[in-house]
Design a protein around this motif. Structure first.
Motif, mmCIF file in Angstrom:
data_model
loop_
_atom_site.group_PDB
_atom_site.id
_atom_site.type_symbol
_atom_site.label_atom_id
_atom_site.label_comp_id
_atom_site.label_asym_id
_atom_site.label_seq_id
_atom_site.Cartn_x
_atom_site.Cartn_y
_atom_site.Cartn_z
ATOM 1 N N MET A 1 0.843 -1.202 0.000
ATOM 2 C CA MET A 1 0.000 0.000 0.000
ATOM 3 C C MET A 1 0.865 1.234 0.000
ATOM 4 S SD MET A 1 -2.929 -0.921 2.663
ATOM 5 C CE MET A 1 -3.778 -2.453 2.615
ATOM 6 N N ASP A 2 0.366 2.281 -0.604
ATOM 7 C CA ASP A 2 1.190 3.467 -0.731
ATOM 8 C C ASP A 2 0.627 4.583 0.118
ATOM 9 O OD1 ASP A 2 1.571 5.940 -3.321
ATOM 10 O OD2 ASP A 2 2.801 5.532 -1.562
ATOM 11 N N THR A 3 1.259 4.903 1.198
ATOM 12 C CA THR A 3 0.830 6.061 1.977
ATOM 13 C C THR A 3 1.942 7.094 1.996
ATOM 14 O OG1 THR A 3 1.650 5.062 3.998
ATOM 15 C CG2 THR A 3 -0.651 4.672 3.447
ATOM 16 N N ASP B 1 -7.718 6.495 -1.319
ATOM 17 C CA ASP B 1 -8.575 7.402 -0.552
ATOM 18 C C ASP B 1 -7.812 8.543 0.069
ATOM 19 O OD1 ASP B 1 -7.249 6.263 1.556
ATOM 20 O OD2 ASP B 1 -9.028 5.845 2.724
ATOM 21 N N GLY B 2 -6.610 8.806 -0.450
ATOM 22 C CA GLY B 2 -5.854 9.928 0.088
ATOM 23 C C GLY B 2 -4.926 9.528 1.209
ATOM 24 N N THR B 3 -5.187 8.414 1.849
ATOM 25 C CA THR B 3 -4.265 7.922 2.876
ATOM 26 C C THR B 3 -3.494 6.716 2.371
ATOM 27 O OG1 THR B 3 -5.749 6.317 3.924
ATOM 28 C CG2 THR B 3 -5.964 8.616 4.592
ATOM 29 N N GLY B 4 -3.788 6.289 1.150
ATOM 30 C CA GLY B 4 -3.100 5.119 0.598
ATOM 31 C C GLY B 4 -4.005 4.461 -0.425
ATOM 32 N N TRP B 5 -3.558 3.367 -0.991
ATOM 33 C CA TRP B 5 -4.422 2.664 -1.943
ATOM 34 C C TRP B 5 -4.479 1.199 -1.613
ATOM 35 C CZ3 TRP B 5 -1.776 -1.192 -4.240
ATOM 36 C CH2 TRP B 5 -0.398 -1.026 -4.453
ATOM 37 N N VAL B 6 -5.541 0.548 -2.101
ATOM 38 C CA VAL B 6 -5.699 -0.878 -1.864
ATOM 39 C C VAL B 6 -6.484 -1.481 -3.025
ATOM 40 C CG1 VAL B 6 -7.871 -0.678 -0.553
ATOM 41 C CG2 VAL B 6 -6.324 -2.574 -0.120
ATOM 42 N N ILE C 1 -7.117 18.088 -4.615
ATOM 43 C CA ILE C 1 -6.014 17.540 -3.823
ATOM 44 C C ILE C 1 -4.738 18.106 -4.418
ATOM 45 C CG2 ILE C 1 -4.825 15.456 -3.078
ATOM 46 C CD1 ILE C 1 -7.393 13.932 -3.456
ATOM 47 N N ARG D 1 -6.211 18.390 0.956
ATOM 48 C CA ARG D 1 -7.398 18.159 0.149
ATOM 49 C C ARG D 1 -8.564 18.902 0.764
ATOM 50 N NH1 ARG D 1 -8.795 11.815 0.636
ATOM 51 N NH2 ARG D 1 -10.604 12.280 -0.612
ATOM 52 N N ILE E 1 -18.601 10.598 0.632
ATOM 53 C CA ILE E 1 -17.166 10.648 0.939
ATOM 54 C C ILE E 1 -16.931 11.333 2.275
ATOM 55 C CG2 ILE E 1 -14.942 11.529 0.174
ATOM 56 C CD1 ILE E 1 -15.870 11.206 -2.668
ATOM 57 N N SER F 1 2.201 9.791 0.314
ATOM 58 C CA SER F 1 1.791 11.179 0.217
ATOM 59 C C SER F 1 0.344 11.327 0.648
ATOM 60 C CB SER F 1 1.982 11.675 -1.211
ATOM 61 O OG SER F 1 1.344 10.793 -2.111
ATOM 62 N N PRO F 2 0.095 11.217 1.931
ATOM 63 C CA PRO F 2 -1.277 11.409 2.396
ATOM 64 C C PRO F 2 -1.630 12.884 2.362
ATOM 65 C CG PRO F 2 0.172 11.035 4.249
ATOM 66 C CD PRO F 2 1.020 10.916 3.028
ATOM 67 N N ALA F 3 -2.873 13.174 2.047
ATOM 68 C CA ALA F 3 -3.317 14.556 1.963
ATOM 69 C C ALA F 3 -4.197 14.851 3.164
ATOM 70 C CB ALA F 3 -4.086 14.783 0.664
ATOM 71 N N VAL G 1 -7.564 3.591 4.298
ATOM 72 C CA VAL G 1 -6.510 2.677 3.863
ATOM 73 C C VAL G 1 -5.351 2.697 4.848
ATOM 74 C CG1 VAL G 1 -4.806 2.217 2.071
ATOM 75 C CG2 VAL G 1 -7.132 2.789 1.440
ATOM 76 N N LYS G 2 -5.127 3.867 5.458
ATOM 77 C CA LYS G 2 -4.035 3.951 6.432
ATOM 78 C C LYS G 2 -4.270 2.989 7.576
ATOM 79 C CE LYS G 2 -0.688 6.543 8.702
ATOM 80 N NZ LYS G 2 -0.797 5.978 9.976
ATOM 81 N N ILE H 1 -10.891 6.970 -4.544
ATOM 82 C CA ILE H 1 -10.898 7.194 -5.984
ATOM 83 C C ILE H 1 -10.370 5.947 -6.682
ATOM 84 C CG2 ILE H 1 -9.943 8.601 -7.843
ATOM 85 C CD1 ILE H 1 -9.502 10.792 -5.790
#
Lengths: 85, 226
Positions: free
Chosen positions: A1-3, B76-81, A64, A24, B94, A5-7, B30-31, B59
């Protein structure tokens, strides 16, 4: 999972605390030009969002991007939120 | 309450859940999921609450259409899954989802540790996304186990008190202690739990201030839900 760059969710008042960082927020569009959009934040502040908005642009749009200063954001991602929000 | 709001609507994005008999749906970011997999537990839990079915809003950033299924990447801005997707038509979903995440998180970490076990006669607040069972208190931010091992990892006084609180409460909730009108003295509690009297007294003071125990006579304590 990629965190990487959290907004952070911000409104007009909180934007100044995140200058230079990814943020955002949803704004109500008041004016739209070629390179920027002016809108009202959720707490009633006037914000400027620089970038290329999607066309057509709905009344509400989530942006964002990186906060440039306390009233301006350089948008990386735009999402139309419709006309009723 | 969050559990009411999360009747699964057909247009809610949701991660595929494990095969489970959980009755509750937890809104997550997601975080939060990412922090879960770092811990690497076999039973998934968030903020001390067992989690199986979740709600996730974000998104779509990648789409992969296969013959039998469609996988998407939700950001979702905190990560992806990677997960399965349903469309959003009302964008208020949202904001609503993230607010729910915040609310449920705060509820589970701040309010639930103060609650006592639901027994007859005691009004219990509804549990948030939790299959609640047994006599031990869940939701404490410190994972105190039910044995009487006193771990050495607590440094400050406050941490020690919180560590012992659960043990002391469990002891006071034994049938013998509940049945006794006078309650239990702090000396006995200290001896039985093999903890210093001083720490037990401080812990009992703390529990009394939280309303979980009360004093009967001098230095005798009873669990509030007796």
């Amino acid at each position: 999972m990629d965190t990487s760059s959290p907004a952070a969710f911000v409104n007009g008042g909180l934007l100044r605390m995140h200058v230079g960082r990814k943020v955002r927020t949803v704004i109500q569009v008041t004016r739209s030009d070629a390179g920027s959009v002016m809108g009202k934040s959720t707490d009633g502040c006037q914000l400027v969002v620089r970038g290329s908005p999607p066309a057509p642009l709905t009344s509400y749009v989530e942006v964002i991007g990186v906060a440039e200063n306390e009233s301006s954001i350089r948008a990386e991602l735009w999402t139309n939120f419709g006309d009723s929000f | 309450m969050p559990s009411q709001a999360t009747q699964t609507a057909p247009d809610r994005p949701s991660s595929s859940s494990k095969n489970s008999d959980a009755r509750c749906l937890t809104p997550v970011t997601v975080k939060q999921l990412k922090d879960l997999s770092k811990v690497g537990e076999s039973g998934i839990s968030i903020d001390g609450v067992d989690v199986n079915n979740i709600v996730l809003v974000g998104i779509i950033s990648k789409i992969d259409n296969a013959v039998s299924d469609c996988t998407f990447r939700v950001d979702d801005g905190t990560g992806w899954v990677e997960c399965t997707k349903w469309p959003i038509t009302d964008f208020n979903e949202i904001a609503h989802h993230f607010l729910e995440c915040i609310y449920v998180h705060l509820y589970n970490t701040k309010l639930r540790p103060r609650m006592t076990n639901a027994t007859d006669g005691m009004t219990a607040q509804p549990q948030v996304a939790n299959s609640y069972s047994g006599n031990h208190i869940m939701g404490y931010s410190y994972q105190t186990n039910s044995t009487n091992q006193f771990s050495n990892q607590y440094n400050t006084d406050e941490e020690q008190i919180r560590g012992i609180s659960s043990m002391v409460l469990q002891y006071l909730r034994r049938p013998a202690c509940l049945a006794s009108e006078m309650g239990v003295s702090s000396d006995i509690v200290a001896r039985e739990l093999n903890v210093s009297v001083d720490k037990v007294r401080k812990t009992l003071d703390f529990l009394a201030s939280e309303g979980l125990v009360y004093t009967t006579t001098d230095d005798h304590y009873k669990f509030t839900d007796a």
